[in-house]
Design a protein around this motif. Sequence first.
Motif, short mmCIF file in Angstrom:
data_model
loop_
_atom_site.label_atom_id
_atom_site.label_comp_id
_atom_site.label_asym_id
_atom_site.label_seq_id
_atom_site.Cartn_x
_atom_site.Cartn_y
_atom_site.Cartn_z
N ASP A 51 24.02 73.78 37.65
CA ASP A 51 24.68 74.37 36.51
C ASP A 51 26.01 75.10 37.06
N PHE A 52 27.04 74.94 36.55
CA PHE A 52 28.35 75.60 36.90
C PHE A 52 28.97 76.50 35.63
N ILE A 53 29.74 77.57 35.96
CA ILE A 53 30.22 78.64 34.93
C ILE A 53 31.24 77.80 34.09
N TRP A 54 30.95 77.65 32.87
CA TRP A 54 32.09 77.02 31.97
C TRP A 54 32.96 77.92 31.20
N THR A 55 34.13 77.85 31.08
CA THR A 55 34.73 78.60 30.31
C THR A 55 35.71 77.84 29.56
N PHE A 56 35.74 77.97 28.21
CA PHE A 56 37.04 77.08 27.32
C PHE A 56 37.24 78.09 26.03
N GLU A 57 38.33 77.76 25.61
CA GLU A 57 39.08 78.41 24.36
C GLU A 57 38.84 77.65 23.26
N ILE A 58 38.84 78.24 22.02
CA ILE A 58 38.65 77.73 20.76
C ILE A 58 39.83 78.41 19.95
N ASN A 59 40.06 77.77 18.89
CA ASN A 59 41.12 78.53 17.75
C ASN A 59 40.13 79.41 16.92
N ASN A 60 40.80 80.20 15.68
CA ASN A 60 39.92 80.98 14.98
C ASN A 60 39.16 79.90 13.73
N GLN A 61 39.26 78.53 14.06
CA GLN A 61 38.78 77.52 13.12
C GLN A 61 37.19 77.09 13.88
N GLY A 62 37.26 77.44 15.37
CA GLY A 62 36.28 76.91 16.07
C GLY A 62 36.62 75.66 16.77
N ASP A 63 37.74 75.34 16.64
CA ASP A 63 38.06 73.93 17.33
C ASP A 63 38.56 74.30 18.70
N GLU A 64 38.24 73.40 19.63
CA GLU A 64 38.61 73.45 21.13
C GLU A 64 40.30 73.37 21.18
N ASN A 65 40.94 73.95 21.91
CA ASN A 65 42.44 74.15 22.08
C ASN A 65 42.66 73.22 23.54
N GLY A 66 41.42 72.68 24.12
CA GLY A 66 41.90 71.82 25.37
C GLY A 66 41.89 72.69 26.75
N ILE A 67 41.92 74.05 26.62
CA ILE A 67 41.99 74.56 27.82
C ILE A 67 40.41 75.02 28.28
N LYS A 68 39.99 74.34 29.33
CA LYS A 68 38.68 74.29 29.76
C LYS A 68 38.77 74.71 31.33
N THR A 69 37.87 75.53 31.94
CA THR A 69 37.67 75.62 33.34
C THR A 69 36.14 75.42 33.77
N LEU A 70 35.99 74.71 34.67
CA LEU A 70 34.55 74.64 35.29
C LEU A 70 34.65 75.49 36.59
N GLY A 71 33.92 76.58 36.60
CA GLY A 71 33.89 77.46 37.86
C GLY A 71 33.05 77.25 38.81
N ASP A 72 32.57 78.37 39.46
CA ASP A 72 31.62 78.13 40.80
C ASP A 72 30.25 77.81 40.17
#
Length: 275
Positions: free
Chosen positions: A251-272
Motif C-alpha cells: 500500500d502506498f499513500i495516494w493523493t489526488f484532486e477533484i473538482n466540485n462535481q467530483g471529477d478527477e482533475n488529473g493531479i495525482k501523487t503516489l507517495g511513500d
Amino acid sequence: MNPEEKIKSLRLAKGLTQQELSDQSGISLRTIQRIENGEVKPSLYSLKKLSEVLEVDLVGFFKDSEKETFVPNSKHSKTMNGLFSSFTLYRIPLLGSLSLVGLSILTFLFWPNSRPNESQESQNYAFEVATVNCGSETECDIEVTKKDHGGNILWQKTYGGTSYDKASQILPTEDGGCLVLGSTSSFGAGNYDVLLLNIDGSGQLVWQKTYGGFFNEYGEKLKSTSDHNGYVIEGTKQTCPGANVSADCRDFIWTFEINNQGDENGIKTLGDKFD
C-alpha cells in the motif's frame, strides 16, 4: 493484548498463514492483513467467521477489550449490529470569518469524540457519520445523521450497496449538505475503491463517485483545495506484482484532486509506502 495481536497469535498458534486463514474463514486476505495491522476493526460477521476457524470466542474478547479501554465522557454513537467508527463535524454559519470555519473543521477532525450538545450557540446544525449494519452477510453501510444545535435528529439516512461500504470522514458543504469520504466494495472498478458521496441538506444523494482500479484503494482524508474550487482526497493505493491481490501487494499513500462535481482533475501523487 490488543485484538489484532490476539488474532495474529491465535493464527500462528494453529500454524496458519494469513492466506490459509483467509481460505478457511472466507474472509479476504486483504481484510485479514488490515485487521492484524490494526488498520481496521473487524465486523461482527468477520469475527464470527474467524472464531470458527481459530476456535475462540473473538466476539466476547472484543467486547471485553472495549470495556477495558472505555474512556468516560466519550461520545456514544448509535450502533446497528456491528462495530463502527464515528466522526462529527459542525457547520458554523458564515460570519465573515473563514478562519472560524477552518478552526471548527480542524477541531472536529482531530477531536472526533466531541459531543454535539457541547457545541456553541452559533452552530445551527451538526452532521454525524458512522459505519453500521456490519453484522450481516452484506456487511457494512454508511449512516449519516443531521442534528440541530440541541442534539435533536433532523434526519438520519443510510447509504451503500450490497457489500462493504465504510465511512472515513464527513465534511459540510456551503449549500447545507455534506460530503462523505470512505471506501466501498459494492461499487467501483475493483476490490475496494475510494468512495465519495455528495448529500444535500435534506439527505438526498446528489451524486456518488468512486476512484481506483482493480486492486484496493481506501479513502482516508478529505479537505478543500486552497482556491475552494475542489477537494483533495488522501488515502492508500495498492500495487501488486501479479494480476491478483496477494501477500506481496503493498500500500502506498495516494493523493489526488477533484473538482466540485467530483471529477478527477488529473493531479495525482503516489507517495511513500504506507506501513
